[in-house]
Write a protein that holds these residues in place. Structure first.
Motif, PDB file in Angstrom:
ATOM      1  N   ASP A 197      33.926  -4.353  98.524  1.00 46.25           N
ATOM      2  CA  ASP A 197      33.083  -3.168  98.344  1.00 46.25           C
ATOM      3  C   ASP A 197      33.944  -1.929  98.093  1.00 46.25           C
ATOM      4  N   PHE A 198      34.569  -1.893  96.917  1.00 48.39           N
ATOM      5  CA  PHE A 198      35.491  -0.799  96.585  1.00 48.39           C
ATOM      6  C   PHE A 198      35.388  -0.519  95.100  1.00 48.39           C
ATOM      7  N   THR A 199      35.289   0.760  94.743  1.00 50.80           N
ATOM      8  CA  THR A 199      35.247   1.154  93.341  1.00 50.80           C
ATOM      9  C   THR A 199      36.152   2.355  93.122  1.00 50.80           C
ATOM     10  N   ILE A 200      36.665   2.494  91.915  1.00 48.13           N
ATOM     11  CA  ILE A 200      37.349   3.723  91.508  1.00 48.13           C
ATOM     12  C   ILE A 200      36.281   4.607  90.884  1.00 48.13           C
ATOM     13  N   GLY A 201      36.080   5.781  91.464  1.00 48.33           N
ATOM     14  CA  GLY A 201      34.874   6.533  91.186  1.00 48.33           C
ATOM     15  C   GLY A 201      33.739   5.940  92.002  1.00 48.33           C
ATOM     16  N   LEU A 202      32.553   6.509  91.863  1.00 47.30           N
ATOM     17  CA  LEU A 202      31.410   6.016  92.633  1.00 47.30           C
ATOM     18  C   LEU A 202      30.203   5.845  91.718  1.00 47.30           C
ATOM     19  N   PRO A 203      29.694   4.623  91.566  1.00 51.23           N
ATOM     20  CA  PRO A 203      28.473   4.436  90.781  1.00 51.23           C
ATOM     21  C   PRO A 203      27.332   5.273  91.355  1.00 51.23           C
ATOM     22  N   GLU A 204      26.543   5.868  90.484  1.00 49.68           N
ATOM     23  CA  GLU A 204      25.462   6.752  90.921  1.00 49.68           C
ATOM     24  C   GLU A 204      24.502   6.044  91.873  1.00 49.68           C
ATOM     25  N   LYS A 205      24.303   4.746  91.680  1.00 52.75           N
ATOM     26  CA  LYS A 205      23.369   4.002  92.523  1.00 52.75           C
ATOM     27  C   LYS A 205      23.836   3.905  93.973  1.00 52.75           C
ATOM     28  N   THR A 213      31.342  16.308  94.943  1.00 53.72           N
ATOM     29  CA  THR A 213      30.462  16.585  93.799  1.00 53.72           C
ATOM     30  C   THR A 213      30.194  15.333  92.972  1.00 53.72           C
ATOM     31  N   PRO A 214      29.057  15.304  92.274  1.00 50.48           N
ATOM     32  CA  PRO A 214      28.778  14.180  91.377  1.00 50.48           C
ATOM     33  C   PRO A 214      29.807  14.053  90.260  1.00 50.48           C
ATOM     34  N   GLN A 215      30.375  15.184  89.807  1.00 52.72           N
ATOM     35  CA  GLN A 215      31.354  15.134  88.714  1.00 52.72           C
ATOM     36  C   GLN A 215      32.615  14.382  89.131  1.00 52.72           C
ATOM     37  N   TRP A 216      33.117  14.655  90.329  1.00 51.65           N
ATOM     38  CA  TRP A 216      34.299  13.943  90.836  1.00 51.65           C
ATOM     39  C   TRP A 216      33.991  12.453  90.977  1.00 51.65           C
ATOM     40  N   ARG A 217      32.866  12.154  91.564  1.00 55.69           N
ATOM     41  CA  ARG A 217      32.522  10.760  91.823  1.00 55.69           C
ATOM     42  C   ARG A 217      32.299   9.974  90.541  1.00 55.69           C
ATOM     43  N   ALA A 218      31.837  10.656  89.501  1.00 54.28           N
ATOM     44  CA  ALA A 218      31.575   9.975  88.227  1.00 54.28           C
ATOM     45  C   ALA A 218      32.837   9.770  87.402  1.00 54.28           C
ATOM     46  N   ALA A 219      33.908  10.475  87.727  1.00 45.36           N
ATOM     47  CA  ALA A 219      35.135  10.420  86.936  1.00 45.36           C
ATOM     48  C   ALA A 219      35.974   9.202  87.312  1.00 45.36           C
ATOM     49  N   GLU A 220      36.981   8.944  86.485  1.00 43.44           N
ATOM     50  CA  GLU A 220      37.971   7.880  86.739  1.00 43.44           C
ATOM     51  C   GLU A 220      39.275   8.573  87.090  1.00 43.44           C
ATOM     52  N   ILE A 221      39.601   8.603  88.394  1.00 48.51           N
ATOM     53  CA  ILE A 221      40.832   9.241  88.883  1.00 48.51           C
ATOM     54  C   ILE A 221      41.533   8.207  89.761  1.00 48.51           C
ATOM     55  N   PRO A 222      42.271   7.268  89.166  1.00 48.66           N
ATOM     56  CA  PRO A 222      42.747   6.091  89.897  1.00 48.66           C
ATOM     57  C   PRO A 222      43.844   6.365  90.916  1.00 48.66           C
ATOM     58  N   ALA A 223      44.260   7.607  91.054  1.00 48.79           N
ATOM     59  CA  ALA A 223      45.189   7.949  92.126  1.00 48.79           C
ATOM     60  C   ALA A 223      44.467   8.519  93.330  1.00 48.79           C
ATOM     61  N   ALA A 224      43.169   8.870  93.183  1.00 49.09           N
ATOM     62  CA  ALA A 224      42.581   9.690  94.235  1.00 49.09           C
ATOM     63  C   ALA A 224      41.093   9.531  94.471  1.00 49.09           C
ATOM     64  N   ASN A 225      40.333   8.832  93.638  1.00 51.24           N
ATOM     65  CA  ASN A 225      38.898   8.799  93.939  1.00 51.24           C
ATOM     66  C   ASN A 225      38.337   7.392  94.096  1.00 51.24           C
ATOM     67  N   GLY A 226      39.121   6.522  94.745  1.00 49.26           N
ATOM     68  CA  GLY A 226      38.569   5.241  95.163  1.00 49.26           C
ATOM     69  C   GLY A 226      37.590   5.440  96.307  1.00 49.26           C
ATOM     70  N   HIS A 227      36.495   4.702  96.289  1.00 44.72           N
ATOM     71  CA  HIS A 227      35.485   4.771  97.335  1.00 44.72           C
ATOM     72  C   HIS A 227      35.291   3.373  97.921  1.00 44.72           C
TER      73      HIS A 227
END
Length: 383
Positions: A193-201, A246-260
């Protein structure tokens, strides 16, 4: 004191005690910790609150942005490609990404990207958050920029650029951004259960990141003393809880910093490496490739974080080695990665041990948060 949920083997009761102390004595808001031994969970605990208003309890499936703990899974993507013979870690980056050879970077090797030795810790020109969310723009600017130091000679923490550099190599080879490659090749097949960025769902499951005012002042003082290279790495553009919520950060692909992910997911990903390339009977890396991940690239005072850490460190081909300071326990060849504010993923192949710790109250430091240290010490005390 919030109620703590989950399970903990009696042998690891000290880990539960340390987890409780994090809430009682170290300002924890919401958090989870998972410890795997030989792939089996011996600790799986969660508790507290998923928001600053304390209206949403932290649940078993609560997700949170883990900041630089994401770098481990991103590096794993490159190692999977290397293990398949599609990527040569000793080849120039420009073999896969021809535009990268500009500005004196023709001799930069793939291993330099993985070990923060490429000299591209940050961009020299101002880069906004909106521009950071633009993959093509950010990678084009990195390809065009000149290194801050002679590549390969020293490490300097590539706080945000790391994921774009390693990730663009992954994209040039596979046609996929690293988040999608990770999903197809690792997390999807293994049910992690891990994604880079966060799916809106998944937005209803995500915890709010919180920075207390006292910690914000400490962080501001730390950043105010940053030399130009530190500013380029950590503050161009400035990020933090406000941006990451923010939704903008979560929707982006930032593979050093926005894994969820959850703590179980972080432990599972680092558990692949603790298990020498295999998890749940499925081999993700060969044993030799998994061992190569922790191949040290030289001890030095990191050019970005060194003075703040106060000691020399050694970065391997993705993670940081525990070393004499014991950041990831007493085994100096254990390894892992911390995320800004506290989170952590840890792998110790000798003990076949993996740990994932995630939280939403961000501490003021870059690494070795006291909450993480307390948990790691309790785990090793129980072995």
């Amino acid at each position: 004191m919030p109620r703590i949920h989950g399970r903990c083997d009696e042998r690891f009761s000290a880990v539960r005690a340390a987890f409780e102390e994090n809430f009682r004595e170290r300002g924890e808001l919401g958090a989870a910790v998972t410890v795997l031994i030989a792939g089996e969970p011996v600790v799986d605990l969660w508790g507290g609150w998923a928001d600053s208003a304390r209206t949403r309890p932290w649940e078993r499936e609560t997700l949170v942005n883990v900041w630089s703990t994401t770098k481990g899974p991103t590096a794993l993507c490159a190692h999977v490609l290397a293990d398949r013979g599609l990527l040569d870690l000793d080849a120039p980056v420009a073999v896969y990404w021809p535009e990268f050879a500009a500005a004196g970077k023709e001799a930069v090797l793939v291993r330099h990207l993985l070990s923060h030795r490429a000299g591209l810790a940050g961009l020299r020109e101002p880069h906004t958050l909106a521009e950071l969310y633009d993959w093509d723009l950010t990678t084009a600017r990195l390809a065009a920029t000149e290194p801050w130091w002679e590549p390969g000679t020293r490490s300097g923490y590539h706080a945000l650029t790391y994921g774009f550099l390693v990730g663009e190599v992954v994209r040039r080879i596979t046609g996929l951004l690293p988040g999608e490659f990770l999903r197809r090749e690792v997390t999807g097949p293994l049910g992690i259960d891990f994604t880079i960025g966060l799916p809106e769902k998944e937005a209803d499951r995500v915890a709010e990141l919180v920075v207390p005012r006292t910690d914000a002042r400490t962080r501001a003082g730390f950043f105010a003393r940053m030399p130009p290279l530190g500013v380029a790495s950590l503050l161009n553009p400035p990020t933090g809880a406000a941006a990451a919520n923010t939704p903008q950060w979560r929707a982006a692909e930032i593979p050093a910093a926005n894994g969820h992910g959850t703590a179980r997911a972080v432990a599972a990903l680092y558990g692949i490496l603790a298990g020498r390339g295999a998890r749940d009977g499925r081999r993700i890396l060969s044993g030799a490739a998994a061992e190569r991940v922790r191949e040290g690239q030289g001890v030095c005072r990191d050019l970005v974080l060194g003075e703040g850490l106060g000691h020399d460190t050694e970065i391997a081909l993705g993670p940081w080695l525990s070393g004499p300071e014991g950041s990831y326990g007493p085994n100096p060849r254990a390894f892992g990665h911390d995320g800004a504010g506290g989170s952590c993923g840890l792998a110790d192949p000798e003990a076949d041990l993996a740990l994932g710790y995630v939280m939403n109250r961000m501490g003021p430091g870059i690494s070795d948060d006291p909450r993480k240290k307390a948990l790691v010490e309790a785990v090793y005390g129980a072995l």
